[in-house]
Design an enzyme around this catalytic site. Structure first.
Site, PDB file in Angstrom:
ATOM      1  N   GLY A   1       0.784  -1.095  -0.058  1.00  0.00           N
ATOM      2  CA  GLY A   1      -0.006  -0.006   0.130  1.00  0.00           C
ATOM      3  C   GLY A   1       0.934   1.181   0.060  1.00  0.00           C
ATOM      4  O   GLY A   1       2.043   1.104  -0.456  1.00  0.00           O
TER       5      GLY A   1
ATOM      6  N   GLY B   1       5.729   4.870  -8.890  1.00  0.00           N
ATOM      7  CA  GLY B   1       6.352   3.694  -9.110  1.00  0.00           C
ATOM      8  C   GLY B   1       5.413   2.143  -9.134  1.00  0.00           C
ATOM      9  O   GLY B   1       5.372   1.346  -9.779  1.00  0.00           O
ATOM     10  N   HIS B   2       4.674   2.358  -8.225  1.00  0.00           N
ATOM     11  CA  HIS B   2       3.618   0.940  -7.810  1.00  0.00           C
ATOM     12  C   HIS B   2       2.800   0.742  -9.085  1.00  0.00           C
ATOM     13  O   HIS B   2       2.337  -0.034  -9.824  1.00  0.00           O
ATOM     14  CB  HIS B   2       2.718   1.187  -6.618  1.00  0.00           C
ATOM     15  CG  HIS B   2       3.518   0.902  -5.485  1.00  0.00           C
ATOM     16  ND1 HIS B   2       3.892   1.839  -4.605  1.00  0.00           N
ATOM     17  CD2 HIS B   2       4.092  -0.143  -4.744  1.00  0.00           C
ATOM     18  CE1 HIS B   2       4.412   1.520  -3.482  1.00  0.00           C
ATOM     19  NE2 HIS B   2       4.541   0.304  -3.629  1.00  0.00           N
TER      20      HIS B   2
ATOM     21  N   LEU C   1      11.629   6.337  -6.028  1.00  0.00           N
ATOM     22  CA  LEU C   1      10.453   6.345  -5.321  1.00  0.00           C
ATOM     23  C   LEU C   1      10.072   5.477  -4.367  1.00  0.00           C
ATOM     24  O   LEU C   1      10.580   4.243  -4.651  1.00  0.00           O
ATOM     25  CB  LEU C   1       9.093   6.538  -6.505  1.00  0.00           C
ATOM     26  CG  LEU C   1       9.027   7.969  -7.302  1.00  0.00           C
ATOM     27  CD1 LEU C   1       7.663   7.489  -8.145  1.00  0.00           C
ATOM     28  CD2 LEU C   1       9.200   9.167  -6.880  1.00  0.00           C
TER      29      LEU C   1
END
Ligand code: PAF
Length: 286
Positions: A28, A33-34, A186
């Site tokens: 989470g 980046g995710h 990040l």
């Protein structure tokens, strides 16, 4: 976008969907980046699953498990916008209904150095939860694709080795590290930095870049020069107020020190250092 909490719910949801899932596991507090990993995963499967779970098993007692940022609403909005089909967000009791006394023990050759040396037990915790997540996500389809970021380079290597050794029907795909305009990788932990620390934080990637440059310049003499190069790089960061854990040049294939120069071994430069209370990691393939 469907949100499920338990492994049986997830398996049931996936059993209703044809084809194979693509999976992006996260803890989470999602950043660009995710989301880049989610976009990368989207065409790699028929159903896109992302998990949000802050895994206690991979934190040492003095680490930031309790304060790790939890940003549920924003995370869901970002995943939905990125085309995620299913968010698997177990509560702790859903994933660990009883103490997780069975743990995976990763190959010490790969997992006891670098991050594993400074965070003992970290990779056992990561492998244990990833195995459990894979079992939940890929049970119905019998396999699929999982995307992991290169930002956690050693983690990616450990997961690849785990998948290979257990013959898991999972293709592990690597995603490039996303960076802020100044070059800082990040990370959810960047949010811990003060304004002054944030301005300084890019120095870790600059130090890795300089070390990579020196490693290439050393040519075939690299193995002999390496200890001095690494020590100088760490001292340079320490002189700016950092507390480096390691800045090192390794072979990409097995993360062992190079035996030949950059021309012979594909290399990666890895670093971890603390700036104030925040521990940052980064790496650069040479
Ligand atoms: O990289 C992470 O965010 C975590 O280590 C992972 C892979 C989701 C396991 O908890």
């Amino acid at each position: 976008m469907q949100i499920v909490r338990t492994i049986p719910e997830l398996r049931a949801a996936l059993a209703k969907r044809p084809g194979r899932p693509a999976f992006v596991p996260t803890m989470g507090n999602l950043h660009d980046g995710h989301i880049a990993l989610v976009h990368q995963a989207r065409p790699l499967g028929d159903t896109l699953v992302s998990s949000i779970f802050v895994n206690r098993l991979q934190f040492l007692p003095h680490e930031d498990f309790d304060s790790y940022p939890r940003t549920w609403d924003a995370d869901c909005a970002r995943l939905q916008a990125a085309g995620c089909d299913i968010v698997f967000a177990p509560r702790e009791a859903d994933l660990y209904p009883e103490p997780q006394t069975f743990r995976l023990q990763p190959d010490p050759q790969l997992a006891d150095m670098l991050e594993g040396h400074f965070r003992p037990g970290f990779f056992a915790g990561v492998c244990t939860v990833v195995m459990k997540l894979f079992s939940a996500v890929f049970f119905a389809s019998g396999g699929g694709t999982a995307v992991f970021g290169k930002k956690d380079y050693q983690q990616l290597m450990v997961i690849r080795r785990m998948v290979q050794q257990f013959a898991l029907p999972v293709e592990v795909v690597a995603g490039d590290t996303a960076r802020a305009p100044d070059g800082l990788a990040l990370s959810s932990r960047n949010g811990y930095l003060s304004e002054a620390e944030r301005a300084e934080a890019v120095q870790l990637s600059l130090a890795l870049r300089a070390l990579a440059h020196e490693a290439v310049a050393a040519g075939p003499d690299l193995p002999a020069q390496l200890p001095a190069l690494e020590q100088r790089a760490q001292q340079a960061l320490a002189a700016r107020g950092w507390q480096p854990d390691y800045l090192t040049v390794r072979r990409r294939g097995d993360l062992q020190p190079p035996q030949t120069g950059a021309a012979g071994d594909a290399l990666v430069v890895l670093g971890a250092a603390r700036l104030g209370k925040t521990r940052l990691i980064d790496n650069l393939e040479v």
